[in-house]
Design a protein around this motif. Sequence first.
Motif, PDB file in Angstrom:
ATOM      1  N   PRO A   4      33.048  37.722  41.751  1.00 54.70           N
ATOM      2  CA  PRO A   4      33.914  38.630  40.989  1.00 54.70           C
ATOM      3  C   PRO A   4      35.285  38.006  40.749  1.00 54.70           C
ATOM      4  N   LEU A  63      38.461  46.403  42.971  1.00 55.47           N
ATOM      5  CA  LEU A  63      38.287  45.697  41.699  1.00 55.47           C
ATOM      6  C   LEU A  63      37.585  46.594  40.680  1.00 55.47           C
ATOM      7  N   GLU A  82      33.618  45.747  46.636  1.00 59.07           N
ATOM      8  CA  GLU A  82      34.635  45.421  45.629  1.00 59.07           C
ATOM      9  C   GLU A  82      35.145  46.693  44.950  1.00 59.07           C
ATOM     10  N   ARG A 114      37.114  32.216  45.300  1.00 59.12           N
ATOM     11  CA  ARG A 114      36.683  32.686  46.616  1.00 59.12           C
ATOM     12  C   ARG A 114      36.446  31.501  47.540  1.00 59.12           C
ATOM     13  N   ARG A 168      41.596  40.131  41.472  1.00 59.10           N
ATOM     14  CA  ARG A 168      42.181  41.316  40.850  1.00 59.10           C
ATOM     15  C   ARG A 168      43.364  40.958  39.946  1.00 59.10           C
TER      16      ARG A 168
END
Length: 381
Positions: free
Chosen positions: A73, A100, A97, A10, A76
Amino acid sequence: MRIAVARETREGEQRVAMVPELVGKLTALGHEVVVEAGAGRGALIADDDYAEAGAGVADDPYFDADLVVSVQPLARDIARRLAVGAVTVSFLPTTVETDLVRDLRDLSVTSLAMELVPRISRAQSMDALSSQALVAGYRSAIVAAGLLRRFFPLNMTAAGTVPPAEIVVLGAGVAGLQAIATAKRLGAVVKAYDVRAAAAEEIRSVGAQSIELDLPTLEGSGGYAREAGEERAALQRELLAPHIAAADGLITTAAVPGRPAPRLVTAGMVEAMRPGSVVVDLAAETGGNVEGSVPGEVVRIGHAQVWGGRNVPSQMPAPASKLYAQNVVNLVTLISAEGALRLDFDDEIVAGACVTHGGAILHEPTRQLIEPGQPGEGEQP
Protein backbone atom coordinates in the motif's frame (compact mmCIF):
# COMPACT_ATOMS: atom_id res chain seq x y z
CA MET A 1 -3.95 7.47 -18.50
CA ARG A 2 -0.80 8.64 -16.84
CA ILE A 3 0.33 5.61 -14.82
CA ALA A 4 2.83 6.14 -12.00
CA VAL A 5 4.95 3.25 -10.75
CA ALA A 6 5.77 3.78 -7.08
CA ARG A 7 9.06 3.12 -5.36
CA GLU A 8 8.33 0.80 -2.44
CA THR A 9 8.91 2.30 1.00
CA ARG A 10 7.95 -0.57 3.34
CA GLU A 11 10.87 -2.13 5.20
CA GLY A 12 12.28 -5.17 3.44
CA GLU A 13 10.20 -4.80 0.28
CA GLN A 14 12.40 -5.38 -2.78
CA ARG A 15 9.75 -5.92 -5.45
CA VAL A 16 8.48 -3.37 -7.94
CA ALA A 17 5.02 -3.19 -9.53
CA MET A 18 6.21 -2.86 -13.13
CA VAL A 19 9.15 -4.25 -15.10
CA PRO A 20 10.67 -2.78 -18.27
CA GLU A 21 9.62 -5.67 -20.54
CA LEU A 22 5.94 -4.98 -19.78
CA VAL A 23 6.01 -1.19 -20.12
CA GLY A 24 5.37 -1.57 -23.84
CA LYS A 25 2.08 -3.37 -23.19
CA LEU A 26 0.80 -0.33 -21.32
CA THR A 27 2.06 2.24 -23.80
CA ALA A 28 0.52 0.19 -26.62
CA LEU A 29 -2.83 0.69 -24.89
CA GLY A 30 -2.33 4.45 -25.10
CA HIS A 31 -1.09 5.01 -21.56
CA GLU A 32 1.88 7.06 -20.39
CA VAL A 33 4.09 5.27 -17.84
CA VAL A 34 6.21 7.23 -15.36
CA VAL A 35 8.43 5.35 -12.91
CA GLU A 36 9.60 6.85 -9.63
CA ALA A 37 13.38 7.11 -9.65
CA GLY A 38 14.96 4.08 -7.99
CA ALA A 39 11.76 2.05 -8.01
CA GLY A 40 13.40 -1.03 -9.52
CA ARG A 41 16.60 -0.99 -7.51
CA GLY A 42 15.63 -3.83 -5.18
CA ALA A 43 14.82 -6.05 -8.17
CA LEU A 44 18.10 -5.08 -9.87
CA ILE A 45 16.37 -2.92 -12.48
CA ALA A 46 18.02 0.40 -13.36
CA ASP A 47 16.16 3.59 -14.19
CA ASP A 48 17.81 3.51 -17.63
CA ASP A 49 16.15 0.14 -18.31
CA TYR A 50 12.74 1.74 -17.84
CA ALA A 51 13.68 4.71 -20.00
CA GLU A 52 14.86 2.41 -22.81
CA ALA A 53 11.51 0.59 -22.60
CA GLY A 54 9.60 3.83 -23.17
CA ALA A 55 8.77 4.93 -19.63
CA GLY A 56 9.50 8.28 -18.07
CA VAL A 57 11.51 8.47 -14.85
CA ALA A 58 10.70 11.13 -12.25
CA ASP A 59 11.42 11.88 -8.60
CA ASP A 60 7.74 12.70 -7.95
CA PRO A 61 5.35 11.05 -10.43
CA TYR A 62 2.27 11.31 -8.20
CA PHE A 63 0.77 14.78 -8.41
CA ASP A 64 -0.81 14.37 -11.86
CA ALA A 65 -1.10 10.57 -12.01
CA ASP A 66 -4.40 9.02 -13.03
CA LEU A 67 -3.38 5.61 -11.72
CA VAL A 68 -0.64 4.59 -9.26
CA VAL A 69 0.59 1.00 -9.12
CA SER A 70 2.62 -0.46 -6.27
CA VAL A 71 3.16 -3.76 -4.48
CA GLN A 72 2.60 -2.64 -0.91
CA PRO A 73 0.00 0.00 0.00
CA LEU A 74 1.08 3.56 -0.62
CA ALA A 75 2.44 5.53 2.31
CA ARG A 76 -0.22 7.86 3.70
CA ASP A 77 1.76 11.01 2.87
CA ILE A 78 1.93 9.91 -0.76
CA ALA A 79 -1.76 8.99 -0.86
CA ARG A 80 -2.65 12.49 0.32
CA ARG A 81 -0.90 13.96 -2.72
CA LEU A 82 -3.06 12.10 -5.22
CA ALA A 83 -5.66 13.93 -7.28
CA VAL A 84 -9.37 13.45 -6.60
CA GLY A 85 -10.54 10.53 -8.72
CA ALA A 86 -7.10 8.94 -9.01
CA VAL A 87 -6.88 5.13 -8.85
CA THR A 88 -4.46 2.99 -6.85
CA VAL A 89 -3.66 -0.66 -7.53
CA SER A 90 -1.72 -2.58 -4.87
CA PHE A 91 -2.04 -5.16 -2.18
CA LEU A 92 -4.19 -3.51 0.48
CA PRO A 93 -4.73 -5.52 3.69
CA THR A 94 -7.64 -3.45 4.91
CA THR A 95 -7.80 -4.88 8.44
CA VAL A 96 -4.37 -3.43 9.23
CA GLU A 97 -4.48 -0.39 6.92
CA THR A 98 -7.61 1.24 8.33
CA ASP A 99 -6.09 4.73 8.52
CA LEU A 100 -4.99 4.56 4.89
CA VAL A 101 -8.44 3.32 3.82
CA ARG A 102 -10.01 6.31 5.61
CA ASP A 103 -7.62 8.65 3.79
CA LEU A 104 -8.42 7.08 0.42
CA ARG A 105 -12.14 7.39 1.15
CA ASP A 106 -11.89 11.01 2.23
CA LEU A 107 -9.73 11.91 -0.77
CA SER A 108 -12.21 10.28 -3.19
CA VAL A 109 -9.47 8.00 -4.47
CA THR A 110 -10.47 4.68 -6.02
CA SER A 111 -8.43 1.83 -4.54
CA LEU A 112 -8.25 -1.67 -6.00
CA ALA A 113 -6.78 -4.41 -3.80
CA MET A 114 -4.97 -7.20 -5.63
CA GLU A 115 -5.74 -9.73 -2.89
CA LEU A 116 -9.47 -9.11 -3.39
CA VAL A 117 -9.48 -10.07 -7.08
CA PRO A 118 -12.09 -12.87 -7.22
CA ARG A 119 -10.81 -16.39 -7.71
CA ILE A 120 -12.71 -17.05 -10.92
CA SER A 121 -11.48 -18.38 -14.25
CA ARG A 122 -11.68 -15.00 -15.99
CA ALA A 123 -9.52 -13.40 -13.31
CA GLN A 124 -6.74 -15.99 -13.18
CA SER A 125 -4.34 -13.77 -15.11
CA MET A 126 -4.83 -11.03 -12.47
CA ASP A 127 -4.47 -13.32 -9.44
CA ALA A 128 -1.47 -11.84 -7.68
CA LEU A 129 -1.98 -13.98 -4.58
CA SER A 130 -1.34 -17.07 -6.69
CA SER A 131 1.60 -15.62 -8.60
CA GLN A 132 3.35 -14.57 -5.39
CA ALA A 133 2.47 -17.86 -3.66
CA LEU A 134 4.25 -19.68 -6.47
CA VAL A 135 7.42 -17.71 -5.70
CA ALA A 136 7.04 -18.35 -1.95
CA GLY A 137 6.52 -22.07 -2.47
CA TYR A 138 9.67 -22.38 -4.54
CA ARG A 139 11.63 -20.35 -2.04
CA SER A 140 10.43 -22.50 0.88
CA ALA A 141 11.90 -25.65 -0.64
CA ILE A 142 15.21 -23.90 -1.38
CA VAL A 143 15.36 -22.62 2.22
CA ALA A 144 14.68 -26.10 3.58
CA ALA A 145 17.41 -27.58 1.39
CA GLY A 146 19.84 -24.89 2.47
CA LEU A 147 19.20 -25.35 6.19
CA LEU A 148 19.15 -29.15 6.16
CA ARG A 149 22.63 -30.51 6.72
CA ARG A 150 22.19 -33.49 4.44
CA PHE A 151 21.45 -34.22 0.78
CA PHE A 152 17.94 -33.98 -0.56
CA PRO A 153 18.54 -36.61 -3.28
CA LEU A 154 19.58 -40.25 -3.11
CA ASN A 155 23.29 -40.65 -3.79
CA MET A 156 24.83 -44.02 -4.67
CA THR A 157 28.62 -43.95 -4.62
CA ALA A 158 31.56 -46.33 -4.30
CA ALA A 159 31.81 -45.17 -0.71
CA GLY A 160 28.23 -46.17 0.03
CA THR A 161 24.63 -45.06 -0.44
CA VAL A 162 23.20 -41.89 1.04
CA PRO A 163 19.40 -42.15 1.35
CA PRO A 164 17.23 -39.20 0.24
CA ALA A 165 15.78 -36.72 2.68
CA GLU A 166 12.13 -37.09 3.62
CA ILE A 167 10.07 -33.91 3.40
CA VAL A 168 6.48 -33.34 4.55
CA VAL A 169 4.48 -30.45 3.10
CA LEU A 170 1.27 -29.28 4.77
CA GLY A 171 -1.09 -27.40 2.48
CA ALA A 172 -1.40 -28.07 -1.24
CA GLY A 173 -2.46 -24.73 -2.66
CA VAL A 174 -0.26 -22.88 -5.13
CA ALA A 175 2.59 -22.45 -2.62
CA GLY A 176 2.36 -26.00 -1.34
CA LEU A 177 2.33 -27.59 -4.79
CA GLN A 178 5.32 -25.51 -5.84
CA ALA A 179 7.17 -26.51 -2.65
CA ILE A 180 6.39 -30.17 -3.39
CA ALA A 181 7.50 -29.92 -7.02
CA THR A 182 10.73 -28.13 -6.11
CA ALA A 183 11.61 -30.57 -3.32
CA LYS A 184 10.96 -33.45 -5.73
CA ARG A 185 13.18 -31.89 -8.39
CA LEU A 186 15.92 -31.68 -5.76
CA GLY A 187 15.50 -35.41 -5.17
CA ALA A 188 13.70 -35.62 -1.83
CA VAL A 189 11.02 -38.14 -0.94
CA VAL A 190 7.95 -35.94 -0.42
CA LYS A 191 4.68 -36.55 1.38
CA ALA A 192 1.96 -33.92 1.62
CA TYR A 193 -1.41 -33.31 3.24
CA ASP A 194 -4.29 -30.94 2.60
CA VAL A 195 -7.74 -30.85 4.17
CA ARG A 196 -9.42 -30.61 0.74
CA ALA A 197 -10.30 -33.91 -0.92
CA ALA A 198 -9.45 -32.59 -4.39
CA ALA A 199 -5.90 -31.84 -3.28
CA ALA A 200 -4.90 -35.51 -3.05
CA GLU A 201 -4.87 -35.89 -6.83
CA GLU A 202 -2.97 -32.60 -7.22
CA ILE A 203 -0.37 -33.79 -4.72
CA ARG A 204 0.14 -37.03 -6.63
CA SER A 205 0.31 -35.13 -9.94
CA VAL A 206 3.54 -33.40 -8.85
CA GLY A 207 5.14 -36.62 -7.67
CA ALA A 208 4.44 -36.69 -3.94
CA GLN A 209 2.62 -39.20 -1.78
CA SER A 210 -0.67 -37.93 -0.37
CA ILE A 211 -1.02 -38.44 3.37
CA GLU A 212 -4.48 -39.86 3.97
CA LEU A 213 -6.10 -39.20 7.34
CA ASP A 214 -9.41 -40.64 8.45
CA LEU A 215 -11.03 -37.21 8.75
CA PRO A 216 -13.82 -35.39 6.91
CA THR A 217 -12.59 -32.97 4.26
CA LEU A 218 -13.00 -29.20 4.55
CA GLU A 219 -13.82 -27.97 1.05
CA GLY A 220 -14.49 -24.21 1.08
CA SER A 221 -15.38 -21.54 -1.44
CA GLY A 222 -12.98 -19.89 -3.87
CA GLY A 223 -10.54 -22.80 -3.75
CA TYR A 224 -9.77 -22.29 -0.06
CA ALA A 225 -10.36 -24.71 2.79
CA ARG A 226 -12.95 -24.11 5.48
CA GLU A 227 -11.71 -23.45 9.00
CA ALA A 228 -11.58 -26.56 11.16
CA GLY A 229 -13.23 -26.74 14.56
CA GLU A 230 -10.87 -27.20 17.50
CA GLU A 231 -11.83 -30.82 18.06
CA ARG A 232 -11.08 -31.72 14.43
CA ALA A 233 -7.91 -29.64 14.43
CA ALA A 234 -6.64 -31.44 17.53
CA LEU A 235 -7.35 -34.85 16.00
CA GLN A 236 -5.64 -33.78 12.77
CA ARG A 237 -2.51 -32.79 14.70
CA GLU A 238 -2.55 -36.13 16.51
CA LEU A 239 -2.75 -38.07 13.24
CA LEU A 240 -0.09 -35.94 11.53
CA ALA A 241 2.37 -36.20 14.43
CA PRO A 242 4.03 -39.49 13.41
CA HIS A 243 4.49 -38.32 9.82
CA ILE A 244 6.17 -35.13 11.02
CA ALA A 245 8.35 -36.95 13.57
CA ALA A 246 9.68 -39.20 10.80
CA ALA A 247 10.51 -36.32 8.44
CA ASP A 248 13.83 -34.58 7.94
CA GLY A 249 12.06 -31.42 6.85
CA LEU A 250 8.60 -29.90 7.25
CA ILE A 251 7.18 -27.11 5.07
CA THR A 252 3.86 -25.53 6.06
CA THR A 253 1.94 -23.34 3.62
CA ALA A 254 -1.66 -23.16 4.86
CA ALA A 255 -3.17 -19.67 4.80
CA VAL A 256 -6.47 -17.92 4.11
CA PRO A 257 -6.28 -14.21 3.09
CA GLY A 258 -7.53 -11.85 5.77
CA ARG A 259 -7.60 -14.47 8.52
CA PRO A 260 -5.07 -15.89 11.00
CA ALA A 261 -3.15 -18.90 9.78
CA PRO A 262 -4.46 -22.25 11.08
CA ARG A 263 -2.30 -23.84 13.77
CA LEU A 264 -1.29 -27.17 12.23
CA VAL A 265 1.77 -28.09 14.29
CA THR A 266 2.45 -27.70 18.01
CA ALA A 267 5.85 -27.12 19.56
CA GLY A 268 5.62 -30.64 20.99
CA MET A 269 5.27 -32.09 17.50
CA VAL A 270 8.41 -30.24 16.40
CA GLU A 271 10.30 -31.41 19.49
CA ALA A 272 9.62 -35.00 18.42
CA MET A 273 11.55 -34.47 15.15
CA ARG A 274 15.08 -35.86 14.79
CA PRO A 275 18.23 -33.81 15.50
CA GLY A 276 19.11 -31.63 12.54
CA SER A 277 15.55 -31.43 11.27
CA VAL A 278 14.28 -28.30 9.54
CA VAL A 279 10.87 -26.59 9.62
CA VAL A 280 9.86 -23.84 7.18
CA ASP A 281 6.67 -21.96 8.13
CA LEU A 282 5.47 -19.79 5.25
CA ALA A 283 2.54 -18.57 7.34
CA ALA A 284 4.61 -17.16 10.21
CA GLU A 285 3.55 -13.55 9.45
CA THR A 286 -0.14 -14.32 9.96
CA GLY A 287 0.16 -16.22 13.22
CA GLY A 288 2.00 -19.28 11.99
CA ASN A 289 1.07 -22.83 11.11
CA VAL A 290 3.79 -23.88 13.56
CA GLU A 291 3.68 -22.95 17.23
CA GLY A 292 6.76 -20.92 18.13
CA SER A 293 7.77 -19.80 14.62
CA VAL A 294 8.89 -16.16 14.38
CA PRO A 295 8.57 -14.11 11.16
CA GLY A 296 11.99 -13.35 9.67
CA GLU A 297 13.92 -15.45 12.16
CA VAL A 298 15.32 -18.94 12.61
CA VAL A 299 14.59 -20.31 16.06
CA ARG A 300 15.35 -23.66 17.63
CA ILE A 301 12.55 -25.84 18.96
CA GLY A 302 13.82 -29.09 20.37
CA HIS A 303 16.46 -30.32 17.93
CA ALA A 304 14.93 -28.60 14.89
CA GLN A 305 15.62 -25.28 13.22
CA VAL A 306 12.36 -23.40 12.55
CA TRP A 307 12.46 -20.76 9.80
CA GLY A 308 9.63 -18.22 9.91
CA GLY A 309 8.69 -16.66 6.59
CA ARG A 310 8.51 -12.90 6.27
CA ASN A 311 7.52 -11.33 2.94
CA VAL A 312 8.93 -14.40 1.25
CA PRO A 313 8.18 -13.43 -2.38
CA SER A 314 10.29 -10.30 -1.87
CA GLN A 315 13.27 -12.58 -1.21
CA MET A 316 13.18 -13.39 -4.94
CA PRO A 317 12.33 -9.90 -6.20
CA ALA A 318 13.11 -10.28 -9.90
CA PRO A 319 10.73 -13.17 -10.74
CA ALA A 320 8.19 -12.01 -8.16
CA SER A 321 8.13 -8.52 -9.70
CA LYS A 322 7.76 -9.86 -13.23
CA LEU A 323 4.80 -12.06 -12.26
CA TYR A 324 3.14 -9.31 -10.23
CA ALA A 325 3.66 -6.76 -13.01
CA GLN A 326 1.89 -9.06 -15.46
CA ASN A 327 -1.04 -9.32 -13.03
CA VAL A 328 -1.13 -5.52 -12.88
CA VAL A 329 -1.02 -5.13 -16.66
CA ASN A 330 -3.94 -7.53 -17.04
CA LEU A 331 -5.99 -5.63 -14.46
CA VAL A 332 -5.16 -2.25 -16.02
CA THR A 333 -6.22 -3.65 -19.40
CA LEU A 334 -9.57 -4.61 -17.89
CA ILE A 335 -10.25 -1.18 -16.39
CA SER A 336 -9.21 0.94 -19.35
CA ALA A 337 -10.22 1.42 -22.95
CA GLU A 338 -8.75 3.63 -25.69
CA GLY A 339 -6.19 5.01 -23.25
CA ALA A 340 -8.79 6.13 -20.67
CA LEU A 341 -10.08 4.77 -17.38
CA ARG A 342 -13.27 2.69 -17.67
CA LEU A 343 -14.40 1.34 -14.30
CA ASP A 344 -17.34 -1.01 -14.79
CA PHE A 345 -18.81 -1.88 -11.41
CA ASP A 346 -21.11 -4.41 -13.03
CA ASP A 347 -17.97 -6.45 -13.66
CA GLU A 348 -17.48 -8.81 -10.71
CA ILE A 349 -13.71 -8.43 -10.89
CA VAL A 350 -13.82 -4.65 -10.55
CA ALA A 351 -16.57 -4.76 -7.94
CA GLY A 352 -14.81 -7.46 -5.94
CA ALA A 353 -11.39 -5.78 -5.92
CA CYS A 354 -12.60 -2.23 -5.18
CA VAL A 355 -12.14 -0.98 -1.60
CA THR A 356 -12.91 2.74 -1.97
CA HIS A 357 -14.55 4.80 -4.70
CA GLY A 358 -16.26 8.16 -4.94
CA GLY A 359 -15.77 9.04 -1.27
CA ALA A 360 -17.20 5.75 0.02
CA ILE A 361 -15.92 2.38 1.19
CA LEU A 362 -17.42 -0.19 -1.16
CA HIS A 363 -15.83 -3.34 0.22
CA GLU A 364 -18.47 -4.39 2.72
CA PRO A 365 -16.30 -6.17 5.35
CA THR A 366 -13.98 -3.16 5.40
CA ARG A 367 -16.90 -0.74 5.63
CA GLN A 368 -18.34 -2.64 8.58
CA LEU A 369 -14.93 -2.53 10.27
CA ILE A 370 -14.35 1.21 9.75
CA GLU A 371 -17.91 2.53 9.66
CA PRO A 372 -19.88 0.26 12.00
CA GLY A 373 -23.56 1.14 12.09
CA GLN A 374 -23.39 3.36 9.01
CA PRO A 375 -25.64 2.52 6.02
CA GLY A 376 -23.86 0.98 3.08
CA GLU A 377 -24.20 1.64 -0.63
CA GLY A 378 -27.87 1.50 -1.59
CA GLU A 379 -29.08 1.18 2.01
CA GLN A 380 -31.51 3.57 3.65
CA PRO A 381 -30.05 5.68 6.49
